[in-house]
Design a protein around this motif. Structure first.
Motif, PDB file in Angstrom:
ATOM      1  N   ALA A 157      58.542  36.944   2.206  1.00  0.00           N
ATOM      2  CA  ALA A 157      58.500  37.861   1.051  1.00  0.00           C
ATOM      3  C   ALA A 157      59.826  37.898   0.291  1.00  0.00           C
ATOM      4  O   ALA A 157      59.841  37.955  -0.946  1.00  0.00           O
ATOM      5  CB  ALA A 157      58.132  39.264   1.514  1.00  0.00           C
ATOM      6  N   ALA A 158      60.958  37.866   1.006  1.00  0.00           N
ATOM      7  CA  ALA A 158      62.259  37.923   0.330  1.00  0.00           C
ATOM      8  C   ALA A 158      62.446  36.717  -0.584  1.00  0.00           C
ATOM      9  O   ALA A 158      62.942  36.831  -1.715  1.00  0.00           O
ATOM     10  CB  ALA A 158      63.380  37.986   1.364  1.00  0.00           C
ATOM     11  N   ALA A 159      62.030  35.536  -0.114  1.00  0.00           N
ATOM     12  CA  ALA A 159      62.130  34.327  -0.943  1.00  0.00           C
ATOM     13  C   ALA A 159      61.219  34.436  -2.155  1.00  0.00           C
ATOM     14  O   ALA A 159      61.586  34.024  -3.264  1.00  0.00           O
ATOM     15  CB  ALA A 159      61.779  33.095  -0.113  1.00  0.00           C
ATOM     16  N   ALA A 160      60.021  34.989  -1.949  1.00  0.00           N
ATOM     17  CA  ALA A 160      59.083  35.142  -3.070  1.00  0.00           C
ATOM     18  C   ALA A 160      59.642  36.106  -4.118  1.00  0.00           C
ATOM     19  O   ALA A 160      59.535  35.857  -5.330  1.00  0.00           O
ATOM     20  CB  ALA A 160      57.731  35.630  -2.557  1.00  0.00           C
ATOM     21  N   ASN A 161      60.247  37.208  -3.673  1.00  0.00           N
ATOM     22  CA  ASN A 161      60.828  38.159  -4.629  1.00  0.00           C
ATOM     23  C   ASN A 161      61.953  37.521  -5.433  1.00  0.00           C
ATOM     24  O   ASN A 161      62.087  37.750  -6.636  1.00  0.00           O
ATOM     25  CB  ASN A 161      61.356  39.396  -3.889  1.00  0.00           C
ATOM     26  N   ASN A 162      62.769  36.701  -4.778  1.00  0.00           N
ATOM     27  CA  ASN A 162      63.849  36.029  -5.498  1.00  0.00           C
ATOM     28  C   ASN A 162      63.317  34.940  -6.426  1.00  0.00           C
ATOM     29  O   ASN A 162      63.886  34.704  -7.497  1.00  0.00           O
ATOM     30  CB  ASN A 162      64.869  35.453  -4.516  1.00  0.00           C
ATOM     31  N   ASN A 181      56.107  46.745  -0.261  1.00  0.00           N
ATOM     32  CA  ASN A 181      57.342  45.965  -0.326  1.00  0.00           C
ATOM     33  C   ASN A 181      58.234  46.514  -1.433  1.00  0.00           C
ATOM     34  O   ASN A 181      57.908  46.414  -2.623  1.00  0.00           O
ATOM     35  CB  ASN A 181      57.018  44.486  -0.580  1.00  0.00           C
ATOM     36  N   LEU A 182      59.370  47.096  -1.052  1.00  0.00           N
ATOM     37  CA  LEU A 182      60.195  47.828  -2.017  1.00  0.00           C
ATOM     38  C   LEU A 182      60.793  46.915  -3.079  1.00  0.00           C
ATOM     39  O   LEU A 182      60.784  47.235  -4.271  1.00  0.00           O
ATOM     40  CB  LEU A 182      61.306  48.587  -1.287  1.00  0.00           C
ATOM     41  N   HIS A 183      61.314  45.764  -2.668  1.00  0.00           N
ATOM     42  CA  HIS A 183      61.888  44.839  -3.654  1.00  0.00           C
ATOM     43  C   HIS A 183      60.814  44.388  -4.638  1.00  0.00           C
ATOM     44  O   HIS A 183      61.076  44.277  -5.843  1.00  0.00           O
ATOM     45  CB  HIS A 183      62.502  43.634  -2.946  1.00  0.00           C
ATOM     46  N   GLY A 184      59.609  44.143  -4.133  1.00  0.00           N
ATOM     47  CA  GLY A 184      58.514  43.737  -5.008  1.00  0.00           C
ATOM     48  C   GLY A 184      58.148  44.825  -6.004  1.00  0.00           C
ATOM     49  O   GLY A 184      57.942  44.555  -7.196  1.00  0.00           O
TER      50      GLY A 184
END
Length: 516
Positions: free
Chosen positions: A128-133, A161-164
């Motif tokens: 998920a972190a890679a997808a958000n970036n 997902n907070l970043h999302g």
């Protein structure tokens, strides 16, 4: 609940709650294993701490607590008086590339970051972190639809997902009236969230500030400042001060800006706002207040807002400030002011512009830009004289849609013009300028650093030639600029990703004027 119990020293009860989460709520919440390892270590049950920690490392693809886990390994090896058991680290398979991609994003290398993250997500589609970036990389390149698609996929898998959620709110805010309405709904939802982790709290606070939810942003920035390490961060005090003044707390803002300057005496934005604060307390805030930490970025964001709202036409104060800047400002400030005054070229402004255009003491870039504004507004003949022909080869007529014009952007255009244009070939210059400004306009204000002038100029040369039905190859163009064919290809792809040039050439039958 598990966190509260742990803080109270009830480690066994905390682990019972964490096991309940894993068994009954969501088995994918691998961070629970890390928390359990901490609890076991606090109970001096180091064997069980080792088991929980290694299970966390083997199961967590995102590596949320990877660095902390590695520190705990050192602690456990001391306590156990032996090396930790053999184990695999799932997050390490992609984390190095993810860190490289994050660095690329910070340096403005959006296309390279996107390529690396796309490759990483093919191997780890749940990362998920890679997808958000990746969504951020697309957004910075002006590919808003693709950015929205990626972040919506993240939220479909992880609705919380907070970043999302933060990224989605910002993307929607800049996607028309309907998007702004959804951004407002998301902002209301985000104001109800109280993150536990510092990184999440900072992401949420900055997002809420961008969305205009300054009251909620202030609460989170204040929470962050209670952390001993964070309290030494000058920029964090500045962000909190901006949220304070915009939420009606001028006294708190004053203290925070004073602390900012104590920690960083060169914090120009803090010094500027602190100087303006007494006037704001008396007369109210009559100018934009930006979260940007550096004054250069503050000025740029203010100028952009004024440009979008066409404030100079209605504001004698801003108009007078522009004229003052044109007469006595620095070269950089004159560039900004010239862009902002394009629609104001009446008799008074024309006199100032003519003074600049023919003042030998001014730089060629300032003089050339002043002349271009005069031409655009019909106050000068469009045909250049001999001197103007020489300067036009160096300095282009920047389009009104860009409120600033950076030296490094001009350096790329100059390099392309010098290498590809014969004297007097104004048609080719105009096409180079059109393509380059189209690329910059689509990215603005998130334009990459553009430090490799030759690579960007070679790409600009190659693509302009293709749009003019030319036959250039990567090798030929690369030789002229002293770069490899693969470098030309890489930069061509980056420009094409933003401007969709190859697609337009196909749609319009390679008619370069329609394409541009």
């Amino acid at each position: 609940m598990a966190g509260i119990l742990s803080e109270m020293g009830q480690y066994e009860a905390s682990n019972d709650v964490l096991l309940h989460v894993l068994d009954e709520v969501d088995p994918s919440m691998t961070e629970c294993r890390f928390y359990m390892a901490n609890n076991f270590a606090n109970m001096e049950r180091f064997e069980e701490a080792e088991t929980a920690l290694l299970k966390y490392l083997e199961e967590d693809a995102a590596g949320q607590f990877l660095h902390e886990a590695e520190e705990m390994i050192d602690l456990l090896q001391l306590e156990l008086n032996r090396k930790i058991r053999d184990h695999s680290v799932l997050a390490r398979r992609g984390s190095d590339r993810h860190e490289r991609a994050r660095t690329m994003l910070e340096e403005g290398m959006f296309a390279e970051a996107a390529d690396l993250l796309e490759e990483l997500l093919k191997e780890y589609p749940e990362f998920a972190a890679a997808a958000n970036n990746l969504a951020l990389a697309y957004y910075y390149m002006g590919m808003t639809d693709r950015a929205l698609g990626v972040v919506e996929d993240v939220l479909e898998r992880e609705p919380g997902n907070l970043h999302g959620l933060c990224n989605l709110a910002i993307f929607r805010r800049h996607s028309g009236p309907a998007g702004a309405e959804e951004a407002s709904r998301l902002a209301r939802r985000l104001t109800a969230i109280i993150p536990f982790h510092r990184e999440h709290a900072f992401k949420l606070a900055t997002t809420l500030g961008i969305l205009g939810e300054h009251e909620a942003a202030y609460v989170h920035f204040r929470r962050l400042l209670t952390d001993e390490e964070a309290s030494a961060d000058a920029s964090l005090h500045h962000y909190c001060a901006v949220a304070a003044v915009l939420s009606g707390r001028p006294e708190a803002a004053e203290k925070l800006w004073k602390t900012t300057l104590k920690l960083d005496p060169e914090a120009e934005a803090a010094a500027y706002y602190l100087g303006r604060l007494p006037e704001w307390q008396t007369d109210g805030i009559a100018e934009p207040v930006s979260y940007h930490y550096r004054l250069e970025a503050v000025r740029r964001s203010e100028l952009w807002q004024r440009w979008e709202e066409r404030l100079p036409e209605d504001s004698p104060a801003i108009r007078a400030a522009l004229i003052r800047t044109l007469r006595s400002g620095s070269e950089e400030d004159k560039h900004h002011a010239l862009q902002a005054c394009r629609p104001l070229a009446d008799e008074e402004m024309t006199r100032v512009l003519k003074d600049l255009a023919y003042d030998e003491r001014e730089s060629e870039s300032v003089r050339g830009l002043a002349r271009s504004i005069l031409v655009d507004n019909g106050f000068e003949q469009a045909e250049p004289d001999a001197e103007d022909e020489r300067s036009s080869a160096l300095f282009s007529l920047e389009p009104a849609e860009l409120p600033v014009w950076e030296k490094r952007w001009q350096d790329v255009l100059d390099a392309a013009i010098r290498s590809s244009c014969a004297p007097g070939d104004f048609s080719l210059r105009r096409d180079l300028e059109s393509l380059w400004t189209d690329f910059l306009r689509r990215l603005y204000p998130e334009v990459p650093v553009l430090s490799y002038v030759e690579g960007w100029a070679a790409a600009l040369d190659y693509l302009t030639d293709k749009l003019r039905r030319g036959t250039s190859t990567y090798e030929e163009v690369g030789r002229r600029y002293g770069v490899s064919a693969s470098t030309v290809g890489r930069y061509v792809n980056r420009v094409d990703q933003v401007c969709s040039i190859k697609e337009r050439m196909t749609l319009h039958g390679r008619d370069h004027r329609k394409g541009l």
